[in-house]
Design a protein around this motif. Structure first.
Motif, short mmCIF file in Angstrom:
data_model
loop_
_atom_site.label_atom_id
_atom_site.label_comp_id
_atom_site.label_asym_id
_atom_site.label_seq_id
_atom_site.Cartn_x
_atom_site.Cartn_y
_atom_site.Cartn_z
N GLN A 348 0.81 -1.22 0.00
CA GLN A 348 0.00 0.00 0.00
C GLN A 348 0.84 1.27 0.00
N TRP A 349 2.16 1.11 0.18
CA TRP A 349 3.02 2.28 0.28
C TRP A 349 3.79 2.55 -1.00
N THR A 350 3.87 1.57 -1.90
CA THR A 350 4.67 1.75 -3.09
C THR A 350 3.95 2.63 -4.10
N SER A 351 4.73 3.46 -4.81
CA SER A 351 4.14 4.37 -5.79
C SER A 351 4.13 3.78 -7.19
N HIS A 352 4.83 2.67 -7.40
CA HIS A 352 4.91 2.05 -8.72
C HIS A 352 4.37 0.61 -8.66
N PRO A 353 3.53 0.22 -9.60
CA PRO A 353 3.06 -1.17 -9.64
C PRO A 353 4.21 -2.11 -10.01
N ASP A 354 4.02 -3.37 -9.72
CA ASP A 354 4.96 -4.40 -10.12
C ASP A 354 5.10 -4.41 -11.65
N ILE A 355 6.32 -4.61 -12.13
CA ILE A 355 6.57 -4.56 -13.58
C ILE A 355 5.71 -5.58 -14.33
N LEU A 356 5.57 -6.79 -13.79
CA LEU A 356 4.77 -7.81 -14.49
C LEU A 356 3.30 -7.40 -14.59
N LYS A 357 2.80 -6.70 -13.58
CA LYS A 357 1.42 -6.21 -13.65
C LYS A 357 1.29 -5.12 -14.71
N ARG A 358 2.35 -4.31 -14.82
CA ARG A 358 2.34 -3.28 -15.87
C ARG A 358 2.36 -3.94 -17.26
N ILE A 359 3.15 -4.98 -17.39
CA ILE A 359 3.23 -5.68 -18.68
C ILE A 359 1.87 -6.26 -19.06
N GLU A 360 1.18 -6.84 -18.08
CA GLU A 360 -0.15 -7.41 -18.34
C GLU A 360 -1.11 -6.34 -18.85
N ARG A 361 -1.06 -5.16 -18.24
CA ARG A 361 -1.93 -4.05 -18.67
C ARG A 361 -1.54 -3.58 -20.08
N ILE A 362 -0.23 -3.48 -20.32
CA ILE A 362 0.25 -2.99 -21.62
C ILE A 362 -0.26 -3.87 -22.75
N LYS A 363 -0.33 -5.19 -22.51
CA LYS A 363 -0.81 -6.12 -23.54
C LYS A 363 -2.24 -5.83 -23.96
N THR A 364 -3.02 -5.26 -23.05
CA THR A 364 -4.44 -4.99 -23.34
C THR A 364 -4.69 -3.54 -23.75
N ASN A 365 -3.66 -2.69 -23.68
CA ASN A 365 -3.83 -1.29 -24.03
C ASN A 365 -4.06 -1.11 -25.53
N GLU A 366 -4.83 -0.07 -25.89
CA GLU A 366 -5.02 0.29 -27.29
C GLU A 366 -3.72 0.88 -27.84
N THR A 367 -3.38 0.56 -29.08
CA THR A 367 -2.12 1.05 -29.64
C THR A 367 -2.25 1.30 -31.14
N ARG A 368 -1.46 2.26 -31.63
CA ARG A 368 -1.36 2.51 -33.07
C ARG A 368 -0.21 1.71 -33.68
N ASN A 369 0.57 1.05 -32.80
CA ASN A 369 1.65 0.15 -33.24
C ASN A 369 2.61 0.83 -34.23
N THR A 370 3.23 1.89 -33.78
CA THR A 370 4.22 2.56 -34.62
C THR A 370 5.40 1.64 -34.86
N GLY A 371 6.20 1.96 -35.87
CA GLY A 371 7.33 1.11 -36.23
C GLY A 371 8.41 1.10 -35.15
N THR A 372 9.16 0.01 -35.12
CA THR A 372 10.25 -0.13 -34.14
C THR A 372 11.52 0.54 -34.67
N ASP A 373 12.39 0.90 -33.72
CA ASP A 373 13.68 1.50 -34.07
C ASP A 373 14.74 0.85 -33.20
N HIS A 374 15.52 -0.07 -33.77
CA HIS A 374 16.45 -0.88 -32.98
C HIS A 374 17.84 -0.26 -32.85
N ARG A 375 18.01 0.97 -33.32
CA ARG A 375 19.30 1.63 -33.12
C ARG A 375 19.54 1.81 -31.62
#
Length: 682
Positions: A348-375
């Motif tokens: 209850q004291w942490t200001s940031h969610p667990d990274i894996l929980k963030r990843i789970e949310r990111i998978k369901t987020n709406e996206t325009r899927n811009t191109g990748t840049d691997h430089r």
């Protein structure tokens, strides 16, 4: 320009309302306390005037001044933080602009347009593996508009691609777009008020007592002032938990929303890969820095960020992380590989969610899927190598590392690091099986006759290594459940294996886990026996004797370690009073307990240096230090002051005692495993 950015969720709205309510309640109560203090000033001032009007003499003047001082002191206590200077410093940062970094600012400008937010007032580079939005928060910033700054860590740039850096900046500009950040400004000021009034007020209380201590009447009024202040502190402290928990809950939702904005204007693939690599990047950076700290000023880095990249490669090889597009690829499963705990308790004291929980949310987020840049992200930073050297120097200054020692290149750093961390690297020979597990077999002679051949690859397979971490996970879960049983009111609910439980149900789960722990320990022991039998079977007679001797010797060292460590832990509890300021009578009481506890510890220390398996590892100098303690008659405190020589002596004894246990245990384990590993090559 994007006009259809993700809207805040219902959970976000709910947390925002709770945070606004809690911060409003805090400032309302704080205002009431200020008004109460002003009322005290008025009433006590009125009483002082009445006192003087009845009789004007030396004693009534003192009494009137004392009365008025109570109200004044309490009022100043509540408002003095406003006049406290802000020590926010940017000396460890490097400000950059678009003429310095055109490619970086091109990305910033693009994201500003995409998110429809105001551009940052300033852009800084920091030494860290981080990025953040900030502003110089002062009291008046609650009422006046403030411009936000963007800070980007060089350690982050150093370990991301251009596309990944863009997702990170998009996340930070997602925060720029959040009007709820203003709530954070109010909470920040509330935190300052609570810190200055509740936790950083001792000097002010001492000033009041010293100011009023010259006269008996003034001293009484000084004590009354401090009593009122302590009462006001209790009120402020009582609402701080409510305030901070609600704000932390809002901050977690703000992170999810900033992620949603980043996903929408970039792509989830690069956003996830940057988050998943963050822990490895941070670990490599911190290990690099700690190497120089632990060298005791013998070495200094020329470029800490080259060291970071080198350690990322070493750690990736060790953990089987593949390199794709020049950077290590971390999967979500990699973050849970060594964490076998099945209990989830929301922090209850942490200001940031667990990274894996963030990843789970990111998978369901709406996206325009811009191109990748691997430089590499560092390719868009002008004068990057020079900046790395500047930030290395700034980071050393920030962490108070003196500018002494030999400045070494990355090649030298790698060689010295590997030499100094031989145990960690050596463990790769056994697939990490022995990193958290010790080769202990009781009654080892009883299994010598059974020398059935076991293939060594099966003995150290991922399945067997997983048993080690399963054991750690079960032990950790049992400890957590025992804590919940002991303190049932601190945490209301928890999840076990995905199911929700109340704290009162924790006790019913413990027997089940204890049975699991017994099973896992038995499986590990059977595998340890099979390991010994394998190496015993492939050895000749002389080597068998040496192998058996090393196993038996380490079993003794392991058993003695627990005994001696417990003795040390029990004794050091009695030394803690020396670390705090106490009245003389209190010190004498604690000293009496210390001297009583000293006798059994002296006997244990004598056993350590004369009869234990650890005695062979004792250096002559260290043995003399321990022996001197055994023969000593220290009293530690005399005539109202500590005896510095004796206090320093016992500190040195504790240091040498602990170092002997740790070093000899580790070296004995390493000696056994090195010998065992060598048998594969014979």
């Amino acid at each position: 320009m994007t006009n259809n950015l993700p809207k805040i969720s219902s959970a976000y709205q709910s947390k925002l309302i709770s945070a606004i309510v809690s911060v409003s309640v805090f400032f309302l109560i704080y205002l009431i306390l200020i008004l109460a203090s002003l009322l005290m000033v008025f009433l006590l001032g009125y009483g002082a005037v009445k006192m003087l009007s009845v009789s004007f003499n030396y004693f009534t003047v003192l009494g009137a001044a004392g009365l008025l001082s109570v109200g004044v002191f309490v009022f100043i206590f509540l408002v003095k933080f406003i006049f406290k200077k802000n020590h926010y410093s940017t000396r460890h940062l490097l400000e950059v602009n678009r003429s310095h970094q055109p490619e970086l600012f091109a990305i910033i400008d693009e994201i500003v347009a995409e998110t429809n937010v105001k551009a940052p007032q300033k852009v800084f580079l920091s030494p860290d593996v981080n990025a953040s939005v900030s502003y110089n928060s002062i009291f008046w910033s609650m009422f006046l508009p403030v411009k936000k700054n963007l800070t980007i860590g060089v350690g982050l740039i150093n370990s991301t691609s251009v596309g990944e850096l863009r997702t990170i900046l998009a996340h930070e500009f997602g925060h720029f777009s959040q009007k709820s950040m203003k709530v954070g400004g109010y909470v920040n000021q509330a935190e300052k008020i609570i810190f200055e009034t509740v936790y950083n007020n001792k000097d002010y209380e001492n000033f009041i007592l010293e100011f009023s201590g010259g006269n008996a009447i003034f001293k009484i009024f000084g004590l009354i002032s401090v009593s009122f202040i302590n009462a006001f502190q209790s009120v402020l402290k009582s609402i701080s938990t409510f305030l901070f928990k609600n704000h932390a809950s809002l901050q977690r939702e703000m992170e999810y929303h900033a992620d949603a904005i980043s996903t929408y204007i970039t792509n989830p693939e690069e956003q996830s890969s940057s988050l998943l690599r963050l822990e490895l990047s941070d670990l490599a950076f911190n290990h690099s820095f700690n190497f120089y700290v632990e060298s005791n000023q013998k070495y200094l880095p020329k470029d800490l960020y080259k060291n970071q990249i080198s350690l990322m490669k070493i750690l990736s090889e060790r953990n089987n992380h593949p390199y794709i597009n020049g950077l290590p690829k971390i999967d979500a499963e990699d973050l849970t590989r060594y964490n076998k705990s099945r209990i989830e308790i929301e922090d209850q004291w942490t200001s940031h969610p667990d990274i894996l929980k963030r990843i789970e949310r990111i998978k369901t987020n709406e996206t325009r899927n811009t191109g990748t840049d691997h430089r590499y992200a560092k390719e868009i930073i002008s004068g990057y190598d020079k900046i790395c050297e500047i930030m290395t120097s700034k980071y050393l200054t920030l962490r108070m590392v003196k500018n002494v020692g030999e400045v070494i290149e990355d090649e030298t750093f790698i060689r010295l690091y590997l030499d100094n961390t031989i145990y960690q690297n050596f463990s790769a020979n056994f697939n990490g099986y022995y990193e958290r597990h010790h080769p202990i077999i009781e009654n080892i002679e009883s299994i010598i006759s059974d020398t059935a051949f076991h293939h060594d690859t099966d003995l150290f397979s991922d399945k067997k290594v997983s048993l080690v971490y399963e054991k750690s996970g079960v032990e950790s879960d049992i400890q957590t459940l025992q804590y919940l049983v002991s303190y049932p009111k601190e945490i209301k609910t928890f999840r076990f294996n995905g199911s929700l439980y109340k704290a009162k149900d924790a006790a019913s789960l413990i027997p089940k886990l204890e049975n699991e722990l017994k099973r896992v320990k038995e499986e590990l022991l059977e595998n340890d026996k099979a390991i010994f039998q394998h190496y015993y079977s492939i050895s000749n007679e002389d080597i068998r004797k040496e192998l058996l001797s090393k196993y038996k010797n380490f079993a003794v060292i392991d058993k003695e370690f627990d005994d001696f460590q417990k003795s040390l832990n029990d004794f050091t509890v009695y030394l803690q009073f020396m670390a705090v300021t106490l009245p003389f009578e209190e010190i004498r009481k604690y000293r009496a307990k210390l001297l009583k506890a000293e006798e059994p510890f002296k006997l244990k220390t004598k056993e350590l240096i004369e009869k234990s398996a650890y005695k062979e590892a004792l250096k002559a100098e260290d043995k003399n230090i321990l022996q001197e303690f055994v023969n000593s008659e220290y009293i530690y405190f005399n005539k109202d002051k500590y005896l510095e020589h004796e206090v320093n002596a016992i500190s040195l004894v504790i240091e040498k005692y602990q170092a002997l246990l740790n070093d000899h245990y580790l070296n004995s384990k390493l000696e056994l495993l090195t010998f065992q590993s060598g048998l594969n090559k014979d």
